[in-house]
Scaffold this motif. Structure first.
Motif, PDB file in Angstrom:
ATOM      1  N   ALA A 174       0.834  -1.201   0.000  1.00  0.00           N
ATOM      2  CA  ALA A 174       0.000   0.000   0.000  1.00  0.00           C
ATOM      3  C   ALA A 174       0.866   1.247   0.000  1.00  0.00           C
ATOM      4  N   GLY A 175       0.561   2.187  -0.887  1.00  0.00           N
ATOM      5  CA  GLY A 175       1.305   3.440  -0.956  1.00  0.00           C
ATOM      6  C   GLY A 175       2.453   3.437  -1.937  1.00  0.00           C
ATOM      7  N   THR A 176       2.850   2.246  -2.433  1.00  0.00           N
ATOM      8  CA  THR A 176       3.929   2.171  -3.413  1.00  0.00           C
ATOM      9  C   THR A 176       3.459   2.763  -4.740  1.00  0.00           C
ATOM     10  N   LYS A 177       4.255   3.663  -5.305  1.00  0.00           N
ATOM     11  CA  LYS A 177       3.870   4.338  -6.539  1.00  0.00           C
ATOM     12  C   LYS A 177       4.750   3.889  -7.701  1.00  0.00           C
ATOM     13  N   VAL A 178       4.074   3.623  -8.818  1.00  0.00           N
ATOM     14  CA  VAL A 178       4.747   3.132 -10.018  1.00  0.00           C
ATOM     15  C   VAL A 178       4.324   3.986 -11.202  1.00  0.00           C
ATOM     16  N   MET A 179       5.264   4.346 -12.060  1.00  0.00           N
ATOM     17  CA  MET A 179       4.963   5.149 -13.239  1.00  0.00           C
ATOM     18  C   MET A 179       4.670   4.262 -14.455  1.00  0.00           C
ATOM     19  N   ALA A 180       3.646   4.648 -15.229  1.00  0.00           N
ATOM     20  CA  ALA A 180       3.315   3.958 -16.473  1.00  0.00           C
ATOM     21  C   ALA A 180       2.677   4.960 -17.422  1.00  0.00           C
ATOM     22  N   VAL A 181       2.616   4.598 -18.705  1.00  0.00           N
ATOM     23  CA  VAL A 181       2.057   5.487 -19.722  1.00  0.00           C
ATOM     24  C   VAL A 181       0.570   5.188 -19.925  1.00  0.00           C
ATOM     25  N   LYS A 182      -0.226   6.247 -20.003  1.00  0.00           N
ATOM     26  CA  LYS A 182      -1.666   6.118 -20.229  1.00  0.00           C
ATOM     27  C   LYS A 182      -1.947   5.358 -21.524  1.00  0.00           C
ATOM     28  N   GLY A 183      -2.958   4.530 -21.487  1.00  0.00           N
ATOM     29  CA  GLY A 183      -3.385   3.845 -22.701  1.00  0.00           C
ATOM     30  C   GLY A 183      -2.594   2.602 -23.047  1.00  0.00           C
ATOM     31  N   THR A 184      -1.655   2.201 -22.195  1.00  0.00           N
ATOM     32  CA  THR A 184      -0.855   1.005 -22.453  1.00  0.00           C
ATOM     33  C   THR A 184      -1.327  -0.145 -21.567  1.00  0.00           C
ATOM     34  N   THR A 185      -0.933  -1.356 -21.933  1.00  0.00           N
ATOM     35  CA  THR A 185      -1.304  -2.523 -21.136  1.00  0.00           C
ATOM     36  C   THR A 185      -0.568  -2.548 -19.806  1.00  0.00           C
ATOM     37  N   ALA A 186       0.482  -1.752 -19.669  1.00  0.00           N
ATOM     38  CA  ALA A 186       1.270  -1.741 -18.432  1.00  0.00           C
ATOM     39  C   ALA A 186       0.423  -1.368 -17.222  1.00  0.00           C
ATOM     40  N   VAL A 187      -0.502  -0.446 -17.404  1.00  0.00           N
ATOM     41  CA  VAL A 187      -1.336   0.017 -16.292  1.00  0.00           C
ATOM     42  C   VAL A 187      -2.183  -1.135 -15.754  1.00  0.00           C
ATOM     43  N   ASP A 188      -2.880  -1.833 -16.645  1.00  0.00           N
ATOM     44  CA  ASP A 188      -3.729  -2.947 -16.225  1.00  0.00           C
ATOM     45  C   ASP A 188      -2.907  -4.071 -15.602  1.00  0.00           C
ATOM     46  N   ASN A 189      -1.720  -4.312 -16.124  1.00  0.00           N
ATOM     47  CA  ASN A 189      -0.888  -5.401 -15.604  1.00  0.00           C
ATOM     48  C   ASN A 189      -0.415  -5.149 -14.175  1.00  0.00           C
ATOM     49  N   ILE A 190      -0.104  -3.889 -13.862  1.00  0.00           N
ATOM     50  CA  ILE A 190       0.296  -3.589 -12.486  1.00  0.00           C
ATOM     51  C   ILE A 190      -0.893  -3.787 -11.541  1.00  0.00           C
ATOM     52  N   ALA A 243       9.505  11.468 -13.963  1.00  0.00           N
ATOM     53  CA  ALA A 243       8.848  11.274 -12.668  1.00  0.00           C
ATOM     54  C   ALA A 243       9.627  10.297 -11.801  1.00  0.00           C
ATOM     55  N   LEU A 244      10.173   9.266 -12.415  1.00  0.00           N
ATOM     56  CA  LEU A 244      11.001   8.311 -11.664  1.00  0.00           C
ATOM     57  C   LEU A 244      12.250   8.987 -11.120  1.00  0.00           C
ATOM     58  N   LYS A 245      12.915   9.764 -11.963  1.00  0.00           N
ATOM     59  CA  LYS A 245      14.143  10.450 -11.537  1.00  0.00           C
ATOM     60  C   LYS A 245      13.881  11.460 -10.425  1.00  0.00           C
ATOM     61  N   SER A 246      12.696  12.059 -10.428  1.00  0.00           N
ATOM     62  CA  SER A 246      12.383  13.063  -9.410  1.00  0.00           C
ATOM     63  C   SER A 246      11.837  12.451  -8.121  1.00  0.00           C
ATOM     64  N   GLY A 247      11.762  11.121  -8.097  1.00  0.00           N
ATOM     65  CA  GLY A 247      11.343  10.447  -6.868  1.00  0.00           C
ATOM     66  C   GLY A 247       9.850  10.368  -6.644  1.00  0.00           C
ATOM     67  N   GLN A 248       9.057  10.552  -7.691  1.00  0.00           N
ATOM     68  CA  GLN A 248       7.606  10.484  -7.526  1.00  0.00           C
ATOM     69  C   GLN A 248       7.103   9.048  -7.366  1.00  0.00           C
ATOM     70  N   GLY A 249       7.974   8.097  -7.647  1.00  0.00           N
ATOM     71  CA  GLY A 249       7.642   6.694  -7.490  1.00  0.00           C
ATOM     72  C   GLY A 249       8.910   5.870  -7.410  1.00  0.00           C
ATOM     73  N   VAL A 250       8.759   4.565  -7.175  1.00  0.00           N
ATOM     74  CA  VAL A 250       9.938   3.713  -6.975  1.00  0.00           C
ATOM     75  C   VAL A 250      10.336   2.967  -8.239  1.00  0.00           C
ATOM     76  N   ALA A 251       9.459   2.941  -9.241  1.00  0.00           N
ATOM     77  CA  ALA A 251       9.777   2.192 -10.463  1.00  0.00           C
ATOM     78  C   ALA A 251       8.956   2.727 -11.631  1.00  0.00           C
ATOM     79  N   MET A 252       9.474   2.503 -12.809  1.00  0.00           N
ATOM     80  CA  MET A 252       8.738   2.766 -14.045  1.00  0.00           C
ATOM     81  C   MET A 252       8.503   1.420 -14.704  1.00  0.00           C
ATOM     82  N   THR A 253       7.341   1.207 -15.253  1.00  0.00           N
ATOM     83  CA  THR A 253       7.048  -0.086 -15.856  1.00  0.00           C
ATOM     84  C   THR A 253       6.470   0.048 -17.260  1.00  0.00           C
TER      85      THR A 253
END
Length: 276
Positions: free
Chosen positions: A151-167, A188-198
């Protein structure tokens, strides 16, 4: 309503309907293969923000990458050495509408084959064995997708891609921050807004190649091969693209392009790519 106005409607409405029906009929009967064969040109929708697949060269304005080179090779294989491949930039949100509207003839844009998309477009055979993975800063405690399921873990993904649903499927407790493109996601990943990009592994390896402080971890936790796409019903176009792909694989062109763009990248399995 006056008699004069009624007469105008009676005269105009049928003409309007005939015009609409004619336009619809023209789109339905458009044979993309025959048209592009006659013109000896295919207009491809490609990415322009994705390293290794399709990225704009700011020095000359050309879009460069594996998908671009493959589209060029397919065009020439289909229509001869003097045939031309034209490229229009697409995004995750625009590639299907552009294809459906006839602005482009085919898509070569690291596009995952999905059942949902199959309802409105037609895919070729898979041409690239992709799977979703994670990009993190080196030294990160995140080593696999299961590490995101808190809970609270943030992950970056691109809108409209299957990556969002998979996470949402593999790490349901994580929060997905949806950005418009890969550049914004990585920023966003480099600025620390989340722990991973997928997203797909090939795209992440392209980012990691240019940013050595980041690495791809956890292998792939999905199997999502890419396909080239044409509009629904363009069976002749799809068949000839499939034939060209087979020929390029047989004559070694496909393998040379894979090696050109992905060979020598640490951790990247070229054999998986060639056998989607």
């Amino acid at each position: 309503m006056s008699k004069w106005f009624k007469k105008v409607l009676i005269a105009v409405v049928p003409l309007f309907l005939l015009t609409v029906l004619a336009a619809c009929g023209q789109k339905q009967t458009d044979n993309v293969y025959q048209r592009t064969k006659s013109a000896k040109k295919i207009v491809w929708g490609v990415k322009a923000d994705t390293r290794l697949f399709g990225l704009m060269n700011v020095k000359n304005g050309d879009i460069e990458g594996f998908d671009v080179d493959l589209a060029k090779a397919i065009t020439k294989q289909m229509y001869g050495k003097d045939a031309q491949a034209e490229f229009i930039q697409t995004t995750a949100k625009t590639k299907v509408p552009l294809l459906k509207n006839g602005n482009i003839d085919a898509v070569a844009a690291a596009m995952t084959i999905t059942d949902k998309r199959k309802k409105i477009i037609d895919y070729t055979q898979p041409y690239f064995g992709a799977g979703q993975s994670l990009l993190v800063k080196k030294g990160s405690p995140i080593k696999a997708v299961r590490d995101l399921n808190k809970a609270g873990t943030k992950v970056m993904a691109v809108k409209g891609t299957t990556a969002v649903d998979n996470i949402h499927k593999f790490a349901p407790k994580a929060k997905v921050l949806e950005l418009d493109d890969y550049a914004q996601s990585f920023t966003a990943l480099k600025s620390g807004q989340g722990v991973a990009m997928t997203t797909d592994n090939g795209i992440l390896y392209g980012i990691a190649k240019e940013n050595p402080d980041y690495e791809v971890v956890g292998g792939t936790f999905t199997n999502e091969p890419y396909g080239l796409a044409v509009d629904k019903g363009q069976t002749e176009m799809r068949a000839h693209i499939d034939k060209a792909l087979d020929q390029l694989q047989a004559n070694g062109t496909y393998s040379r392009l894979v090696e050109k763009w992905f060979g020598g990248i640490p951790g990247f399995d070229v054999k998986e790519v060639e056998q989607p």
